[in-house]
Scaffold this motif. Structure first.
Motif, PDB file in Angstrom:
ATOM      1  N   GLY A 171       0.867  -1.696  -0.420  1.00 56.53           N
ATOM      2  CA  GLY A 171      -0.263  -0.204   0.091  1.00 56.53           C
ATOM      3  C   GLY A 171       0.679   1.444   0.110  1.00 56.53           C
ATOM      4  N   THR A 172      -0.111   2.759  -0.130  1.00 56.29           N
ATOM      5  CA  THR A 172       0.547   3.784  -0.308  1.00 56.29           C
ATOM      6  C   THR A 172       0.052   4.943   0.947  1.00 56.29           C
ATOM      7  OG1 THR A 172      -1.076   4.651  -1.955  1.00 56.29           O
ATOM      8  CG2 THR A 172       0.985   3.406  -2.109  1.00 56.29           C
ATOM      9  N   TYR A 173      -0.359   3.816   2.039  1.00 51.45           N
ATOM     10  CA  TYR A 173      -0.891   5.113   2.970  1.00 51.45           C
ATOM     11  C   TYR A 173       0.381   5.594   3.513  1.00 51.45           C
ATOM     12  CZ  TYR A 173      -3.860   7.084   6.777  1.00 51.45           C
ATOM     13  OH  TYR A 173      -3.916   6.883   8.391  1.00 51.45           O
ATOM     14  N   SER A 174       1.055   6.496   4.481  1.00 51.97           N
ATOM     15  CA  SER A 174       2.261   7.222   4.580  1.00 51.97           C
ATOM     16  C   SER A 174       2.253   6.503   6.192  1.00 51.97           C
ATOM     17  CB  SER A 174       1.863   8.393   4.979  1.00 51.97           C
ATOM     18  OG  SER A 174       1.047   9.073   5.223  1.00 51.97           O
ATOM     19  N   HIS A 175       0.499   6.338   6.838  1.00 52.19           N
ATOM     20  CA  HIS A 175       1.082   5.206   8.618  1.00 52.19           C
ATOM     21  C   HIS A 175       1.077   4.459   8.548  1.00 52.19           C
ATOM     22  CE1 HIS A 175      -0.295   9.361   9.309  1.00 52.19           C
ATOM     23  NE2 HIS A 175       0.392   9.718  10.261  1.00 52.19           N
ATOM     24  N   VAL A 192      -3.711  -4.626   6.400  1.00 52.55           N
ATOM     25  CA  VAL A 192      -2.977  -3.764   6.666  1.00 52.55           C
ATOM     26  C   VAL A 192      -2.563  -3.548   7.867  1.00 52.55           C
ATOM     27  CG1 VAL A 192      -4.516  -2.090   6.222  1.00 52.55           C
ATOM     28  CG2 VAL A 192      -2.286  -1.034   6.500  1.00 52.55           C
ATOM     29  N   GLU A 193      -2.068  -3.459   8.390  1.00 56.59           N
ATOM     30  CA  GLU A 193      -1.339  -2.838  10.244  1.00 56.59           C
ATOM     31  C   GLU A 193      -0.957  -1.290   9.677  1.00 56.59           C
ATOM     32  OE1 GLU A 193       1.156  -3.726  14.402  1.00 56.59           O
ATOM     33  OE2 GLU A 193       0.983  -4.910  12.630  1.00 56.59           O
ATOM     34  N   THR A 194      -1.819  -0.274  10.387  1.00 56.19           N
ATOM     35  CA  THR A 194      -1.686   0.533  10.875  1.00 56.19           C
ATOM     36  C   THR A 194      -1.657   1.985  11.553  1.00 56.19           C
ATOM     37  OG1 THR A 194      -2.100   2.692   8.664  1.00 56.19           O
ATOM     38  CG2 THR A 194      -3.167   1.178   9.861  1.00 56.19           C
ATOM     39  N   ARG A 195      -1.238   3.040  11.951  1.00 55.86           N
ATOM     40  CA  ARG A 195      -1.352   4.353  12.894  1.00 55.86           C
ATOM     41  C   ARG A 195      -2.744   5.095  11.741  1.00 55.86           C
ATOM     42  NH1 ARG A 195       3.990   4.165  13.805  1.00 55.86           N
ATOM     43  NH2 ARG A 195       4.766   3.255  15.554  1.00 55.86           N
ATOM     44  N   ILE A 196      -3.536   5.614  13.382  1.00 51.32           N
ATOM     45  CA  ILE A 196      -4.499   6.106  12.691  1.00 51.32           C
ATOM     46  C   ILE A 196      -4.839   7.325  13.075  1.00 51.32           C
ATOM     47  CG2 ILE A 196      -6.167   3.711  12.083  1.00 51.32           C
ATOM     48  CD1 ILE A 196      -7.744   4.276  14.542  1.00 51.32           C
ATOM     49  N   LEU A 197      -5.775   8.400  12.730  1.00 52.17           N
ATOM     50  CA  LEU A 197      -5.572   9.304  13.448  1.00 52.17           C
ATOM     51  C   LEU A 197      -6.477   9.531  14.358  1.00 52.17           C
ATOM     52  CD1 LEU A 197      -7.215  11.919  10.148  1.00 52.17           C
ATOM     53  CD2 LEU A 197      -4.368  11.724  11.930  1.00 52.17           C
ATOM     54  N   GLY A 198      -6.075  10.540  15.344  1.00 51.81           N
ATOM     55  CA  GLY A 198      -7.069  10.354  16.740  1.00 51.81           C
ATOM     56  C   GLY A 198      -6.393   9.063  17.736  1.00 51.81           C
ATOM     57  N   GLY A 199      -4.966   8.958  17.282  1.00 49.29           N
ATOM     58  CA  GLY A 199      -4.635   8.115  18.750  1.00 49.29           C
ATOM     59  C   GLY A 199      -3.961   6.888  18.380  1.00 49.29           C
ATOM     60  N   GLY A 200      -4.352   6.152  17.673  1.00 51.04           N
ATOM     61  CA  GLY A 200      -4.899   4.595  17.606  1.00 51.04           C
ATOM     62  C   GLY A 200      -4.279   3.739  16.674  1.00 51.04           C
ATOM     63  N   LEU A 201      -3.758   2.032  16.944  1.00 53.90           N
ATOM     64  CA  LEU A 201      -3.595   1.500  15.251  1.00 53.90           C
ATOM     65  C   LEU A 201      -4.312   0.437  15.354  1.00 53.90           C
ATOM     66  CD1 LEU A 201      -0.204   0.097  17.249  1.00 53.90           C
ATOM     67  CD2 LEU A 201      -0.313   1.710  15.870  1.00 53.90           C
TER      68      LEU A 201
END
Length: 448
Positions: A171-175, A192-201
């Motif tokens: 993927g191309t998502y930055s987090h 995909v395992e990713t960081r997300i807005l709002g503080g979390g995984l």
């Protein structure tokens, strides 16, 4: 008054930590707020016993400090919005296979590339506090172990159902922390395992026809610098252009801009030069002057920054170099040669990597725009597999090329490699096991 000032300072310090603590545990925060008013008078009881009237200004000042230390209003999105942002779902509309667990779970069906795919996501909140006064967020704990386990278990479930892993880091998502694309027949699964807005995984999956799943993974909406022959920034900003002999001279006065913005504009010009095929051949820096010389074939751009003025000289290479000495306040002081490879040289180096693992046969030029590119056929077992190599100067160009390649043909899967400061899109067309074999080999080429 020394004891009074120190006691007020102690109260402010306790209040500072109280504002942090109350975001994590309300009871502990309340206890600390109470302590901010009670502990300093107890510590300085000798002073306040002799001057009991000073307790009134102490409590008044301490109360004002508590108010002043209040963190700014939270403006960042919460973890619910963060999971929505990466999935496009609001709420849970069905089971979340192959995912499980999570403090929050979303699932829905969404149309992508003319097909409907199932999107699922599970998320965990990080322990985050907002600092008083300045309002910066600080992450105290990230639930990485929980997310790692969920990703690993989902991978095991997918593979147990007969899906073959085509490629990792897709993927191309930055987090993104890690991700993979799996295929079985006409169906694909993207994890995909990713960081997300709002503080979390979060761990997210997309399942359905391969073209739709790939479009979800490669969501791309910006054709930045696509198929540009010259840096768009030179046209977008209001350069004052003039002619000096056979070269063009452009001046951009940014005296009203913050210094950091001016430096970023200079960097943006250099990035666009590379994205349009120019190669840096020299650069220098002296005092408040910095400059660079970029060439492509017989044409060159000289770019200099002095103070808050950017100067560009464009034309035939030798004449640009001569004009820079005469026109530019920076000249070519402290010149340092730069030996950057050309896009063609980068292409040839990747072809050698391929030849280290396969016998490749050139079959033509790619239809897609690139700074350099080739199409090949190679044999995997008894089958021919098509391999396309495309060289770009900017990561966004490479990502956009992958978006066009992978979502236009269900049998094509690509990766983006960084080589010598350039980005190479490697697209392989064929059956899943053959594509997986070729892509894993190009990422780990045999040494010769």
């Amino acid at each position: 008054m020394r004891e009074f000032a120190v006691s007020v300072g102690a109260s402010a310090l306790i209040s500072f930590f109280a504002w942090i603590a109350v975001q994590l545990h309300h009871l502990i925060g309340v206890i600390l707020f109470i302590s901010a008013f009670l502990v300093p008078p107890i510590l300085f009881r000798g002073y306040y016993t002799k001057r009991p009237r000073m307790l009134v200004p102490f409590f008044a000042v301490s109360f004002v400090l508590v108010i002043l230390l209040t963190p700014p209003p939270v403006t960042g999105p919460n973890v619910e919005f963060g999971l929505h942002f990466v999935t496009g779902c609001w709420g849970r509309e069905g089971n979340t296979w192959p995912l499980s667990g999570g403090e929050l779970a979303y699932s829905c069906n969404k149309p992508f590339a003319g097909s409907t795919i199932s999107i699922n996501g599970v998320a965990w909140k990080s322990a985050i506090v907002e600092l008083p006064l300045i309002g910066h967020f600080v992450t105290l704990h990230e639930p990485r172990e929980k997310a790692d386990n969920a990703y690993r278990e989902a991978t095991e479930r997918v593979e147990s159902e007969g899906y073959l892993k085509l490629v990792e880091d897709y993927g191309t998502y930055s987090h993104i922390l890690r991700d993979a694309l799996f295929a079985k027949g006409e169906e694909c699964i993207y994890l995909v395992e990713t960081r997300i807005l709002g503080g979390g995984l979060a761990v997210v999956s997309a399942r359905g026809p391969c073209r739709g799943v790939k479009r979800f993974a490669l969501r791309w909406h910006d054709d930045y610098l696509w198929n540009a022959s010259e840096p768009p920034i030179l046209e977008r900003y209001r350069f004052n252009w003039s002619s000096s002999g056979s070269v063009r001279v452009g001046k951009l006065d940014l005296s009203d801009w913050p210094g950091e913005w001016v430096k970023n504009t200079y960097k943006a010009i250099e990035i666009e030069l590379k994205g349009t095929g120019y190669v840096k051949r020299a650069e220098g820096e002296s005092g408040d002057c910095r400059w660079s010389l970029w060439t492509r074939g017989e044409k060159s751009h000289y770019v200099s920054l002095r103070g808050k003025e950017i100067l560009v000289i464009s034309g035939e290479t030798r004449k640009v170099e001569n004009s820079a000495e005469k026109i530019s306040p920076c000249g070519t002081k402290n010149a340092r040669e730069v030996h950057e490879p050309t896009p063609e040289e980068v292409l040839n180096s990747v072809i050698k990597e391929l030849n280290g693992s396969f016998v490749v046969k050139p079959v033509g030029e790619p239809a897609l725009w690139a700074l350099a590119g080739k199409e090949f056929l190679t044999s995997v077992g008894e089958k021919n597999v098509s391999v396309t190599l495309l060289v770009y100067g900017i990561r966004g160009q490479c990502d956009y090329a992958r978006y066009l390649l992978d979502t236009s043909n269900k049998e094509t899967t690509s990766i983006c490699l960084e080589r010598d400061g350039y980005f190479v899109a490697v697209a392989v067309k064929g059956e899943a096991k053959d594509v997986s074999f070729v892509l894993s080999s190009i990422k780990r080429p045999k040494r010769t």
